[in-house]
Design an enzyme around this catalytic site. Structure first.
Site, PDB file in Angstrom:
ATOM      1  N   LEU A 260       0.871  -1.169   0.000  1.00 46.34           N
ATOM      2  CA  LEU A 260       0.000   0.000   0.000  1.00 46.34           C
ATOM      3  C   LEU A 260       0.909   1.219   0.000  1.00 46.34           C
ATOM      4  O   LEU A 260       1.933   1.221   0.696  1.00 46.34           O
ATOM      5  CB  LEU A 260      -0.905   0.032   1.244  1.00 46.34           C
ATOM      6  CG  LEU A 260      -1.995  -1.050   1.349  1.00 46.34           C
ATOM      7  CD1 LEU A 260      -2.710  -0.941   2.693  1.00 46.34           C
ATOM      8  CD2 LEU A 260      -3.000  -0.949   0.205  1.00 46.34           C
ATOM      9  N   ASP A 261       0.558   2.254  -0.756  1.00 50.32           N
ATOM     10  CA  ASP A 261       1.413   3.432  -0.765  1.00 50.32           C
ATOM     11  C   ASP A 261       1.321   4.157   0.570  1.00 50.32           C
ATOM     12  O   ASP A 261       0.471   3.863   1.412  1.00 50.32           O
ATOM     13  CB  ASP A 261       1.094   4.346  -1.953  1.00 50.32           C
ATOM     14  CG  ASP A 261      -0.294   4.968  -1.886  1.00 50.32           C
ATOM     15  OD1 ASP A 261      -0.698   5.422  -0.805  1.00 50.32           O
ATOM     16  OD2 ASP A 261      -0.974   5.022  -2.931  1.00 50.32           O
ATOM     17  N   VAL A 262       2.195   5.124   0.765  1.00 53.41           N
ATOM     18  CA  VAL A 262       2.343   5.762   2.070  1.00 53.41           C
ATOM     19  C   VAL A 262       1.062   6.443   2.544  1.00 53.41           C
ATOM     20  O   VAL A 262       0.772   6.484   3.742  1.00 53.41           O
ATOM     21  CB  VAL A 262       3.522   6.773   2.035  1.00 53.41           C
ATOM     22  CG1 VAL A 262       3.233   7.916   1.079  1.00 53.41           C
ATOM     23  CG2 VAL A 262       3.837   7.296   3.429  1.00 53.41           C
ATOM     24  N   ALA A 263       0.249   6.964   1.630  1.00 47.01           N
ATOM     25  CA  ALA A 263      -0.962   7.689   2.026  1.00 47.01           C
ATOM     26  C   ALA A 263      -2.169   6.778   2.218  1.00 47.01           C
ATOM     27  O   ALA A 263      -3.185   7.203   2.770  1.00 47.01           O
ATOM     28  CB  ALA A 263      -1.291   8.761   0.988  1.00 47.01           C
ATOM     29  N   THR A 264      -2.079   5.532   1.765  1.00 50.81           N
ATOM     30  CA  THR A 264      -3.209   4.604   1.845  1.00 50.81           C
ATOM     31  C   THR A 264      -3.156   3.808   3.137  1.00 50.81           C
ATOM     32  O   THR A 264      -2.095   3.349   3.559  1.00 50.81           O
ATOM     33  CB  THR A 264      -3.211   3.648   0.638  1.00 50.81           C
ATOM     34  OG1 THR A 264      -3.268   4.418  -0.568  1.00 50.81           O
ATOM     35  CG2 THR A 264      -4.403   2.715   0.679  1.00 50.81           C
TER      36      THR A 264
END
Length: 277
Positions: free
Chosen positions: A111-115
């Site tokens: 998952l990307d950092v903002a998700t």
């Protein structure tokens, strides 16, 4: 030596719980693996008598009876899915996981950092491989908060496909989940998540995603009781059901002694009462 008596080096390393097959392929390319004292090469096969070392430490084949463990994490925004902290010294999801003896936790996807939301970890290479491999066609469900609402034409575009940089991005399902004021929630289902795919599709349609959270990975759902940034270990019954669904043979001796709790598996093709032959 025949292929029947050998196996791929990256598969052997993954089966010992050192990481996913893809991670092991990178380690081989980086020269971190030797076979019989020589630097290993991509695509190499090994036999029972070969001496394999990983980062200078000999790796011996397990007897196949190690406990198969699965963790569920409710990832917090701002955490990165990496074994090492980046140049910004951001917290990684691996910082919080329990230590394993002579094994490594393998993250099932990223998952990307903002998700935020559901992340799976396991010490079993084959289980991780099958959960991630496109041939198993495992869907992912996300809760998406956007500013504004989709028109019927925009919703249809999400299902038919939105072209971004020459690639068609398509949701397999999208449902409206309500909202107030300018904030509205949708649930989106993807068969294979690409980098920032959901955000980019909504942006192309003129809507900004203000929050994105994964709530399901195939038959595994994010438990509502699991607080952001925390993890729990999946019960023995659920580990066994998940392995069976993935067509992995797991004996009762390989199941962890985890206190039974509310199931994190949903009724899904191949799980529970829908178990197929």
């Amino acid at each position: 030596m025949s292929d029947q008596s050998t196996q791929k080096l990256q598969k052997f390393l993954a089966d010992q719980g050192l990481g996913s097959r893809r991670e092991m392929e990178r380690c081989i390319l980086d020269g971190r693996v030797t076979v019989n004292g020589k630097i290993a090469h991509q695509g190499q096969r090994i036999g029972e008598s070969d001496r394999v070392e990983f980062n200078g430490k000999r790796i011996t084949k397990t007897d196949g009876s190690k406990k198969v463990r699965v963790l569920i994490m409710n990832k917090a925004p701002g955490q990165i899915v990496s074994r090492k902290r980046d140049s910004q010294h951001r917290v990684t999801v691996f910082d919080q996981l329990p230590k394993l003896a002579n094994q490594r936790w393998i993250s099932v996807g990223r998952l990307d950092v903002a998700t935020s939301g559901l992340l799976l970890f396991t010490n079993h290479g084959l289980l991780a491989h099958r959960l991630m491999h496109p041939s198993f066609v495992i869907d992912r469900e996300y809760a998406v908060r956007v500013f504004g609402t989709l028109t019927e034409e925009q919703r249809k575009a999400c299902l038919d496909g939105v072209e971004l940089e020459g690639i068609l991005h398509r949701f397999s399902d999208i449902q409206y989940y309500g909202g107030t004021g300018s904030n509205h929630w949708y649930h989106v289902v993807l068969m294979e998540g690409r980098n920032r795919e959901i955000r980019r599709v909504f942006e192309r349609l003129g809507l900004t995603v203000s929050r994105l959270k994964r709530v399901r990975f195939g038959p595994v759902i994010l438990p509502t009781r699991l607080r952001t940034g925390k993890f729990l270990e999946v019960s023995s019954a659920d580990v066994g059901a998940l392995a069976q669904w993935l067509k992995i043979e797991v004996s009762t001796t390989m199941l962890p002694k985890v206190k039974e709790c509310d199931s994190c598996l949903i009724d899904y093709p191949g799980i529970g009462k829908y178990q197929t032959e």
